[in-house]
Write a protein that holds these residues in place. Structure first.
Motif, mmCIF file in Angstrom:
data_model
loop_
_atom_site.group_PDB
_atom_site.id
_atom_site.type_symbol
_atom_site.label_atom_id
_atom_site.label_comp_id
_atom_site.label_asym_id
_atom_site.label_seq_id
_atom_site.Cartn_x
_atom_site.Cartn_y
_atom_site.Cartn_z
ATOM 1 N N GLY A 225 0.806 -1.335 0.006
ATOM 2 C CA GLY A 225 -0.035 -0.140 -0.065
ATOM 3 C C GLY A 225 0.904 1.440 -0.070
ATOM 4 N N LEU A 226 1.884 1.406 -0.897
ATOM 5 C CA LEU A 226 2.810 2.282 -0.714
ATOM 6 C C LEU A 226 2.360 3.424 -2.058
ATOM 7 C CD1 LEU A 226 6.277 0.693 -0.039
ATOM 8 C CD2 LEU A 226 5.021 1.798 1.475
ATOM 9 N N ASP A 227 2.812 4.653 -1.846
ATOM 10 C CA ASP A 227 2.317 5.721 -2.696
ATOM 11 C C ASP A 227 3.906 5.873 -3.289
ATOM 12 O OD1 ASP A 227 2.141 7.728 -4.540
ATOM 13 O OD2 ASP A 227 1.107 8.881 -3.030
ATOM 14 N N LEU A 228 4.386 5.333 -4.512
ATOM 15 C CA LEU A 228 5.578 5.518 -5.101
ATOM 16 C C LEU A 228 6.105 6.793 -5.287
ATOM 17 C CD1 LEU A 228 5.621 2.511 -7.579
ATOM 18 C CD2 LEU A 228 6.969 2.767 -5.580
ATOM 19 N N ALA A 229 4.898 7.766 -5.417
ATOM 20 C CA ALA A 229 5.314 9.332 -5.635
ATOM 21 C C ALA A 229 5.907 9.872 -4.312
ATOM 22 C CB ALA A 229 4.213 10.045 -6.195
ATOM 23 N N ARG A 230 5.576 9.193 -3.261
ATOM 24 C CA ARG A 230 6.198 9.686 -1.907
ATOM 25 C C ARG A 230 7.540 8.696 -1.571
ATOM 26 N NH1 ARG A 230 0.811 9.294 1.790
ATOM 27 N NH2 ARG A 230 -0.783 10.038 0.509
ATOM 28 N N CYS A 231 7.759 8.002 -2.273
ATOM 29 C CA CYS A 231 8.925 7.016 -2.142
ATOM 30 C C CYS A 231 10.416 7.697 -2.578
ATOM 31 C CB CYS A 231 8.760 5.622 -2.415
ATOM 32 S SG CYS A 231 7.352 4.780 -1.758
ATOM 33 N N ALA A 232 11.395 7.157 -1.881
ATOM 34 C CA ALA A 232 12.833 7.416 -2.360
ATOM 35 C C ALA A 232 13.535 6.168 -3.002
ATOM 36 C CB ALA A 232 13.596 8.339 -1.249
ATOM 37 N N ALA A 233 14.347 6.329 -3.965
ATOM 38 C CA ALA A 233 15.178 5.549 -4.293
ATOM 39 C C ALA A 233 16.681 5.883 -4.732
ATOM 40 C CB ALA A 233 14.691 4.614 -5.610
ATOM 41 N N TYR A 234 17.589 4.992 -4.131
ATOM 42 C CA TYR A 234 19.079 5.444 -4.177
ATOM 43 C C TYR A 234 19.849 4.359 -4.760
ATOM 44 C CZ TYR A 234 17.571 8.257 -0.168
ATOM 45 O OH TYR A 234 17.100 8.958 0.710
ATOM 46 N N SER A 235 20.629 4.902 -5.794
ATOM 47 C CA SER A 235 21.471 3.735 -6.658
ATOM 48 C C SER A 235 22.768 4.594 -7.123
ATOM 49 C CB SER A 235 20.815 3.182 -7.853
ATOM 50 O OG SER A 235 21.425 2.265 -8.369
ATOM 51 N N ASP A 236 23.681 3.860 -7.716
ATOM 52 C CA ASP A 236 24.922 4.331 -8.019
ATOM 53 C C ASP A 236 25.022 3.878 -9.679
ATOM 54 O OD1 ASP A 236 27.259 1.964 -8.765
ATOM 55 O OD2 ASP A 236 25.539 1.483 -7.730
ATOM 56 N N SER A 237 24.120 3.261 -10.200
ATOM 57 C CA SER A 237 24.353 2.842 -11.534
ATOM 58 C C SER A 237 23.038 3.155 -12.450
ATOM 59 C CB SER A 237 24.269 0.926 -11.410
ATOM 60 O OG SER A 237 24.128 0.629 -12.696
ATOM 61 N N HIS A 238 23.415 3.302 -13.740
ATOM 62 C CA HIS A 238 22.581 3.646 -14.865
ATOM 63 C C HIS A 238 21.605 2.332 -15.044
ATOM 64 C CE1 HIS A 238 25.635 1.512 -17.342
ATOM 65 N NE2 HIS A 238 24.567 1.241 -17.936
ATOM 66 N N ASN A 239 22.001 1.251 -14.650
ATOM 67 C CA ASN A 239 21.267 0.210 -14.947
ATOM 68 C C ASN A 239 20.080 0.256 -13.914
ATOM 69 O OD1 ASN A 239 22.866 -1.507 -16.743
ATOM 70 N ND2 ASN A 239 24.318 -1.777 -14.960
ATOM 71 N N ASP A 240 19.981 1.271 -12.943
ATOM 72 C CA ASP A 240 18.848 1.253 -12.078
ATOM 73 C C ASP A 240 17.885 2.312 -12.396
ATOM 74 O OD1 ASP A 240 19.394 -1.261 -10.660
ATOM 75 O OD2 ASP A 240 20.596 -0.013 -9.189
ATOM 76 N N ILE A 241 18.172 2.836 -13.701
ATOM 77 C CA ILE A 241 17.359 4.259 -13.701
ATOM 78 C C ILE A 241 16.002 3.627 -13.792
ATOM 79 C CG2 ILE A 241 16.827 5.795 -15.865
ATOM 80 C CD1 ILE A 241 19.737 6.001 -16.419
#
Length: 308
Positions: A225-241
């Protein structure tokens, strides 16, 4: 992980492998979270976590984002030390992983070969055995390689009452150990099939990489039941775009060249915790003592330069 009830032979045959991998990772993560939750100290919050927002969460890539180096290399190093496989197999495994990480080459046949090689190492071993060994390997090789800055970012989300998940191509068992040791909510990782607690040598779907990570985050968000617009994501790689593009708060952490460029074009937030030689070494495997590593890395870099 045993083959889940929803994974019928017909669905396995008709559903894209990235979707299967994402759904399997989400199911494994939720199961582990239900059985084991924890908390850990930290500091230095970023400026956006909203306290008390239970529809927000944070998703962190692992390799070179949370931890210096690649978890799969440390795992391989630990398994080699315990005589799970021979020196020749280790050299081949290191070369395959170096190719992906440094050269950025993702030929389907090459990926298949690397996947089969890794799975052959654990085939026939008990899941409980690998979990116990994974705890030891974390203490031996991984604990001292956690980036303090990224750890503080994760803690800021926890302090705000938000859930924090690792999202990685590493085996879900290894990822879950790391998440638990760091006091995070849980982990989404590559799911290897097991029957009666013994690895079969097959995956559920495909490695949790690239688009499969985005599918895993999407599946988990829907289930939780998460709202992705409120979520954060972190990565070092362009593969995770694909994963970073899902959320309202994408962060480029210790970014590679392509991700840095992409992040600047879209005004994403950037953090870089590398300095001097550490920055130059990012992406190169830490499987010390194997002569093939140096040669393989040099060849991969040469290929990378020719392709760019």
């Amino acid at each position: 992980m045993a083959a889940p009830a929803w994974l019928t032979s017909r669905r396995r045959a008709t559903t894209p492998r990235s979707v299967l991998a994402g759904e399997a990772a989400a199911e494994a993560a939720r199961s582990a979270y239900a059985a084991d939750t924890a908390a850990a100290p930290g500091s230095d919050a970023p400026d956006f976590p909203v306290h008390g927002d239970d529809r927000a969460a944070a998703f962190f890539d692992l390799d070179n984002t949370v931890m210096q180096g690649a978890a799969i290399f440390y795992l391989g190093r630990g398994l080699y030390k315990r005589k799970f496989f021979q020196r020749r197999e280790l050299a081949r495994f290191v070369w395959q992983q170096t190719w992906f990480r440094v050269a950025g080459v993702e030929d389907p046949d090459h990926i298949q070969e690397a996947r089969d090689s890794a799975l052959s190492i654990v085939k026939g071993h008990r899941v409980s055995e690998l979990r116990a060994i994974g705890e030891e390997i974390y203490d031996e090789y991984m604990a001292e390689r956690i980036w303090p800055g990224t750890r503080a970012l994760a803690q800021a989300h926890l302090d705000a009452g938000q859930r924090v998940w690792l999202v990685t191509a590493a085996p879900v068992e290894t990822a879950t150990i790391i998440a638990r040791r760091l006091g995070l909510t849980g982990a989404l990782g590559t799911v290897a099939e097991s029957v009666d607690g013994v690895y079969t040598g097959r995956l559920v779907g495909e490695p949790l990489h690239g688009p499969a990570k985005a599918e895993a985050v999407r599946a988990l968000a829907l289930a939780e039941g998460l709202d992705l617009a409120r979520c954060a994501a972190y990565s070092d790689s362009h593969n995770d775009i694909p994963m970073l593009s899902l959320v309202g708060h994408p962060y480029a952490i210790n970014p590679d060249t392509k991700l840095r460029r992409h992040a600047k074009e879209r005004d994403w937030r950037l953090r870089d915790y590398r300095t001097g030689r550490k920055a130059a070494k990012v992406g190169i495997p830490a499987a010390a003592g194997v002569g093939a590593v140096a040669g393989g890395t040099a060849a991969a870099i040469a290929i990378h330069r020719r392709r760019h």
